[in-house]
Design an enzyme around this catalytic site. Structure first.
Site, PDB file in Angstrom:
ATOM      1  CB  SER A 110      -0.860  -0.034   1.258  1.00 59.69           C
ATOM      2  OG  SER A 110      -1.305   1.252   1.582  1.00 59.69           O
ATOM      3  CB  SER A 111       0.316   4.667  -1.299  1.00 61.68           C
ATOM      4  OG  SER A 111      -0.907   4.901  -0.647  1.00 61.68           O
ATOM      5  CB  CYS A 112       0.403   3.625   4.285  1.00 61.55           C
ATOM      6  SG  CYS A 112       0.398   1.858   4.578  1.00 61.55           S
ATOM      7  CE1 TYR A 139      -2.433  -3.132   6.067  1.00 64.64           C
ATOM      8  CE2 TYR A 139      -1.841  -1.034   5.054  1.00 64.64           C
ATOM      9  CZ  TYR A 139      -2.471  -2.264   4.981  1.00 64.64           C
ATOM     10  OH  TYR A 139      -3.132  -2.612   3.842  1.00 64.64           O
ATOM     11  CE  LYS A 143      -0.281  -4.754   3.249  1.00 66.30           C
ATOM     12  NZ  LYS A 143      -0.767  -5.953   2.544  1.00 66.30           N
ATOM     13  CG  HIS A 182      -9.742   2.541   3.341  1.00 71.14           C
ATOM     14  ND1 HIS A 182      -9.863   1.190   3.174  1.00 71.14           N
ATOM     15  CD2 HIS A 182      -8.467   2.758   3.753  1.00 71.14           C
ATOM     16  CE1 HIS A 182      -8.710   0.599   3.462  1.00 71.14           C
ATOM     17  NE2 HIS A 182      -7.847   1.527   3.823  1.00 71.14           N
TER      18      HIS A 182
HETATM   19  N1  LIG Z   1      -8.489  -0.979   0.317  1.00 69.72           N
HETATM   20  C1  LIG Z   1      -7.540  -0.133  -0.041  1.00 69.72           C
HETATM   21  O1  LIG Z   1      -7.776   1.100  -0.164  1.00 69.72           O
HETATM   22  C2  LIG Z   1      -6.157  -0.634  -0.308  1.00 69.72           C
HETATM   23  C3  LIG Z   1      -5.805  -1.978  -0.207  1.00 69.72           C
HETATM   24  N2  LIG Z   1      -4.513  -2.374  -0.488  1.00 69.72           N
HETATM   25  C4  LIG Z   1      -4.081  -3.756  -0.319  1.00 69.72           C
HETATM   26  O2  LIG Z   1      -4.893  -4.689  -0.994  1.00 69.72           O
HETATM   27  C5  LIG Z   1      -4.955  -5.908  -0.260  1.00 69.72           C
HETATM   28  C6  LIG Z   1      -6.401  -6.315  -0.078  1.00 69.72           C
HETATM   29  O3  LIG Z   1      -7.102  -5.284   0.579  1.00 69.72           O
HETATM   30  P1  LIG Z   1      -8.698  -5.159   0.526  1.00 69.72           P
HETATM   31  O4  LIG Z   1      -9.234  -6.019  -0.547  1.00 69.72           O
HETATM   32  O5  LIG Z   1      -9.016  -3.711   0.552  1.00 69.72           O
HETATM   33  O6  LIG Z   1      -9.116  -5.764   1.936  1.00 69.72           O
HETATM   34  P2  LIG Z   1     -10.465  -6.492   2.356  1.00 69.72           P
HETATM   35  O7  LIG Z   1     -10.580  -6.309   3.818  1.00 69.72           O
HETATM   36  O8  LIG Z   1     -11.594  -6.075   1.482  1.00 69.72           O
HETATM   37  O9  LIG Z   1     -10.168  -8.014   2.041  1.00 69.72           O
HETATM   38  C7  LIG Z   1      -9.187  -8.696   2.741  1.00 69.72           C
HETATM   39  C8  LIG Z   1      -9.267 -10.160   2.421  1.00 69.72           C
HETATM   40  O10 LIG Z   1      -8.255 -10.813   3.183  1.00 69.72           O
HETATM   41  C9  LIG Z   1      -8.792 -11.989   3.724  1.00 69.72           C
HETATM   42  N3  LIG Z   1      -8.165 -12.275   5.005  1.00 69.72           N
HETATM   43  C10 LIG Z   1      -8.008 -11.430   6.062  1.00 69.72           C
HETATM   44  N4  LIG Z   1      -7.418 -12.090   7.085  1.00 69.72           N
HETATM   45  C11 LIG Z   1      -7.209 -13.346   6.658  1.00 69.72           C
HETATM   46  C12 LIG Z   1      -6.651 -14.506   7.253  1.00 69.72           C
HETATM   47  N5  LIG Z   1      -6.190 -14.474   8.507  1.00 69.72           N
HETATM   48  N6  LIG Z   1      -6.601 -15.645   6.536  1.00 69.72           N
HETATM   49  C13 LIG Z   1      -7.081 -15.678   5.277  1.00 69.72           C
HETATM   50  N7  LIG Z   1      -7.596 -14.631   4.649  1.00 69.72           N
HETATM   51  C14 LIG Z   1      -7.680 -13.472   5.331  1.00 69.72           C
HETATM   52  C15 LIG Z   1     -10.283 -11.767   3.911  1.00 69.72           C
HETATM   53  O11 LIG Z   1     -10.930 -13.009   3.796  1.00 69.72           O
HETATM   54  P3  LIG Z   1     -12.458 -13.298   4.246  1.00 69.72           P
HETATM   55  O12 LIG Z   1     -13.295 -12.323   3.488  1.00 69.72           O
HETATM   56  O13 LIG Z   1     -12.698 -14.696   3.817  1.00 69.72           O
HETATM   57  O14 LIG Z   1     -12.494 -13.094   5.730  1.00 69.72           O
HETATM   58  C16 LIG Z   1     -10.596 -10.812   2.760  1.00 69.72           C
HETATM   59  O15 LIG Z   1     -11.025 -11.521   1.632  1.00 69.72           O
HETATM   60  C17 LIG Z   1      -4.203  -5.670   1.060  1.00 69.72           C
HETATM   61  O16 LIG Z   1      -2.918  -6.197   0.974  1.00 69.72           O
HETATM   62  C18 LIG Z   1      -4.136  -4.155   1.138  1.00 69.72           C
HETATM   63  O17 LIG Z   1      -2.978  -3.738   1.793  1.00 69.72           O
HETATM   64  C19 LIG Z   1      -3.569  -1.460  -0.895  1.00 69.72           C
HETATM   65  C20 LIG Z   1      -3.866  -0.141  -1.021  1.00 69.72           C
HETATM   66  C21 LIG Z   1      -5.165   0.391  -0.709  1.00 69.72           C
HETATM   67  C1  LIG Z   2      -5.177   2.892   2.080  1.00 70.34           C
HETATM   68  C2  LIG Z   2      -4.629   3.560   3.324  1.00 70.34           C
HETATM   69  O1  LIG Z   2      -5.686   3.832   4.239  1.00 70.34           O
HETATM   70  C3  LIG Z   2      -5.329   4.440   5.483  1.00 70.34           C
HETATM   71  O2  LIG Z   2      -4.779   5.681   5.324  1.00 70.34           O
HETATM   72  P1  LIG Z   2      -5.607   6.951   4.894  1.00 70.34           P
HETATM   73  O3  LIG Z   2      -5.400   7.223   3.470  1.00 70.34           O
HETATM   74  O4  LIG Z   2      -5.296   8.053   5.819  1.00 70.34           O
HETATM   75  O5  LIG Z   2      -7.094   6.397   5.122  1.00 70.34           O
HETATM   76  P2  LIG Z   2      -8.582   6.789   5.192  1.00 70.34           P
HETATM   77  O6  LIG Z   2      -9.217   6.454   3.907  1.00 70.34           O
HETATM   78  O7  LIG Z   2      -9.168   6.156   6.399  1.00 70.34           O
HETATM   79  O8  LIG Z   2      -8.639   8.382   5.449  1.00 70.34           O
HETATM   80  C4  LIG Z   2      -8.252   9.330   4.495  1.00 70.34           C
HETATM   81  C5  LIG Z   2      -8.540  10.730   4.991  1.00 70.34           C
HETATM   82  O9  LIG Z   2      -9.956  10.932   5.003  1.00 70.34           O
HETATM   83  C6  LIG Z   2     -10.351  11.499   6.252  1.00 70.34           C
HETATM   84  N1  LIG Z   2     -11.755  11.160   6.512  1.00 70.34           N
HETATM   85  C7  LIG Z   2     -12.783  12.063   6.541  1.00 70.34           C
HETATM   86  N2  LIG Z   2     -13.933  11.462   6.873  1.00 70.34           N
HETATM   87  C8  LIG Z   2     -13.631  10.139   7.022  1.00 70.34           C
HETATM   88  C9  LIG Z   2     -14.432   9.011   7.360  1.00 70.34           C
HETATM   89  O10 LIG Z   2     -15.633   9.090   7.571  1.00 70.34           O
HETATM   90  N3  LIG Z   2     -13.781   7.811   7.401  1.00 70.34           N
HETATM   91  C10 LIG Z   2     -12.433   7.678   7.150  1.00 70.34           C
HETATM   92  N4  LIG Z   2     -11.875   6.454   7.202  1.00 70.34           N
HETATM   93  N5  LIG Z   2     -11.661   8.757   6.859  1.00 70.34           N
HETATM   94  C11 LIG Z   2     -12.254   9.963   6.789  1.00 70.34           C
HETATM   95  C12 LIG Z   2      -9.346  10.928   7.232  1.00 70.34           C
HETATM   96  O11 LIG Z   2      -9.304  11.678   8.430  1.00 70.34           O
HETATM   97  C13 LIG Z   2      -8.059  11.025   6.412  1.00 70.34           C
HETATM   98  O12 LIG Z   2      -7.547  12.329   6.449  1.00 70.34           O
HETATM   99  C14 LIG Z   2      -4.342   3.662   6.231  1.00 70.34           C
HETATM  100  O13 LIG Z   2      -5.003   2.633   6.854  1.00 70.34           O
HETATM  101  C15 LIG Z   2      -3.188   3.155   5.394  1.00 70.34           C
HETATM  102  O14 LIG Z   2      -2.605   2.072   6.010  1.00 70.34           O
HETATM  103  C16 LIG Z   2      -3.541   2.795   3.979  1.00 70.34           C
HETATM  104  O15 LIG Z   2      -2.886   1.990   3.361  1.00 70.34           O
END
Ligand SMILES: NC(=O)C1=CN([C@@H]2O[C@H](COP(=O)(O)OP(=O)(O)OC[C@H]3O[C@@H](n4cnc5c(N)ncnc54)[C@H](OP(=O)(O)O)[C@@H]3O)[C@@H](O)[C@H]2O)C=CC1
Ligand SMILES: C[C@H]1O[C@H](OP(=O)(O)OP(=O)(O)OC[C@H]2O[C@@H](n3cnc4c(=O)[nH]c(N)nc43)[C@H](O)[C@@H]2O)[C@@H](O)[C@@H](O)C1=O
Length: 314
Positions: A110-112, A139, A143, A182
């Site tokens: 992830s970009s973090c 986190y 990563k 998010h």
């Molecule tokens: N969402 C975002 O904005 C971003 C996501 N990513 C990356 O993308 C990847 C996927 O994220 P995302 O799809 O958003 O996450 P979700 O929470 O939507 O999905 C996570 C998945 O991981 C599975 N999982 C979690 N814990 C376990 C475990 N202990 N054993 C087996 N499977 C597990 C879950 O399975 P089940 O549903 O069966 O419980 C689920 O299908 C991550 O690596 C994340 O860092 C990167 C940048 C941004």
């Molecule tokens: C993908 C990325 O996601 C996370 O980082 P982040 O980008 O900061 O994530 P975010 O989507 O939760 O917030 C973005 C911004 O938005 C604001 N904000 C306003 N109102 C709401 C609100 O209602 N919910 C949330 N969640 N945020 C809010 C919030 O305060 C912040 O300024 C990390 O987990 C990191 O590990 C990672 O990988």
């Protein structure tokens, strides 16, 4: 490096936001042997079970989209689980894939992972050049360890494994829980609820000034397949759109899509996180890939998906 469409491909986390989009993309691309398991069927934190599963299925390709994932508050409040669960999931999965000599593996970070005050747009070479954002440092460290494991396996075993770092994502199957999600799904839900209840105001967390970049998850899935077929380098590669918006601008866009016309306020007791994290996507662009979905259209289709889920639950 075209992948045989009959190869066994294991998508870890195939029910999540990212994994489900990758699954759809692979199906559309003609892949006929997809492997998935829910966390209830296979907990990747269980090392023995993970080795047994990989030995049974012997995937030629593994895509790691399984992780403990959450927004800013979930990361800030649960650093222990974000570090420990993610380290265990990825180490077990990669060790087991190495054991069966899985040829291609894509690790998603992830970009973090980049420093809080990295130069913008953030180039891949910024990794480990400064301090991390404290709300997600646990986190991020997990990563970063994943990127290193991919590099170590490449160096020591010569397998063409790769890692990619997506920017903030959104789309169908996202988490819409208001505490752990998010920002984008949270805003869709909050503006929708405000519209339904005629609420006079929706309150954003933080100042609304942080800038974020948003990529539709179907574009990410397309990029993942593209990278598996076109990228073979130890350095991780950024996946993003190359443009960002402020959280306030995002909120105005979501309000417009939902049709909410009330006020937008700020809760300054909530954290802003990183001020900006716009990825430098020039390396991916140079390979010939770019996203297809613009933000407004992507938010509109995600909102339509969200409404359909609500109708399904009613
Ligand atoms: N969402 C975002 O904005 C971003 C996501 N990513 C990356 O993308 C990847 C996927 O994220 P995302 O799809 O958003 O996450 P979700 O929470 O939507 O999905 C996570 C998945 O991981 C599975 N999982 C979690 N814990 C376990 C475990 N202990 N054993 C087996 N499977 C597990 C879950 O399975 P089940 O549903 O069966 O419980 C689920 O299908 C991550 O690596 C994340 O860092 C990167 C940048 C941004
Ligand atoms: C993908 C990325 O996601 C996370 O980082 P982040 O980008 O900061 O994530 P975010 O989507 O939760 O917030 C973005 C911004 O938005 C604001 N904000 C306003 N109102 C709401 C609100 O209602 N919910 C949330 N969640 N945020 C809010 C919030 O305060 C912040 O300024 C990390 O987990 C990191 O590990 C990672 O990988």
């Amino acid at each position: 490096m075209v992948i045989d469409r009959r190869s066994p491909v294991y998508v870890a986390g195939h029910r999540g936001l990212v994994g489900s989009a990758i699954w759809r993309r692979l199906e559309r691309g003609g892949f006929t042997h997809l492997i998935g398991a829910t966390s209830a069927e296979l907990d990747l934190r269980d090392r023995a079970a993970t080795f047994t599963f990989l030995a049974e299925h012997r995937p030629a390709v593994v895509i790691d989209a399984a992780a403990r994932v959450g927004g800013i508050l979930a990361n800030r409040d649960h650093p222990t689980e974000f570090l420990s669960d993610n380290l265990r999931i990825q180490v077990n999965l990669m060790d087991a894939a190495l054991e069966v000599r899985t040829r291609r593996l894509l690790f998603l970070g992830s970009s973090c992972i980049y420093p809080k005050f990295a130069g913008q747009p953030i180039h891949e070479s910024s990794l480990l050049t400064g301090e991390l954002e404290p709300t997600n440092d646990a986190y991020a460290i997990a990563k970063i360890a994943g990127i290193m494991q991919v590099q170590a396996v490449r160096r020591q075993y010569g397998l063409p494994w790769i890692s990619a770092m997506p920017t903030n994502l959104y789309g169908p199957n996202d988490n819409f829980d208001l505490t752990s999600s998010h920002v984008l799904p949270a805003l869709i839900r909050r503006f929708h609820d405000a519209l339904q209840s005629d609420a006079p105001e929706v309150v954003l967390w933080g100042t609304g000034t942080p800038r974020r970049e948003f990529l539709h998850v179907d574009d990410l899935a397309d990029a993942c397949l593209f990278l598996l077929e076109n990228y073979d380098d130890p350095q991780t590669i950024n996946v993003g759109v190359g443009e960002d918006v402020t959280i306030r601008e995002l909120a105005e866009l979501v309000a417009r899509v939902v049709g909410y016309t009330g006020a937008i306020g700020n809760d300054l007791s909530k954290p802003d996180g990183t001020p900006r994290k716009l990825l430098d996507v020039s390396r991916l662009r140079a390979l010939g890939w770019k996203p297809a979905t613009d933000l407004e259209r992507g938010v509109a289709s995600t909102y339509a998906w969200y409404l359909e889920q609500l109708r399904g639950e009613a």
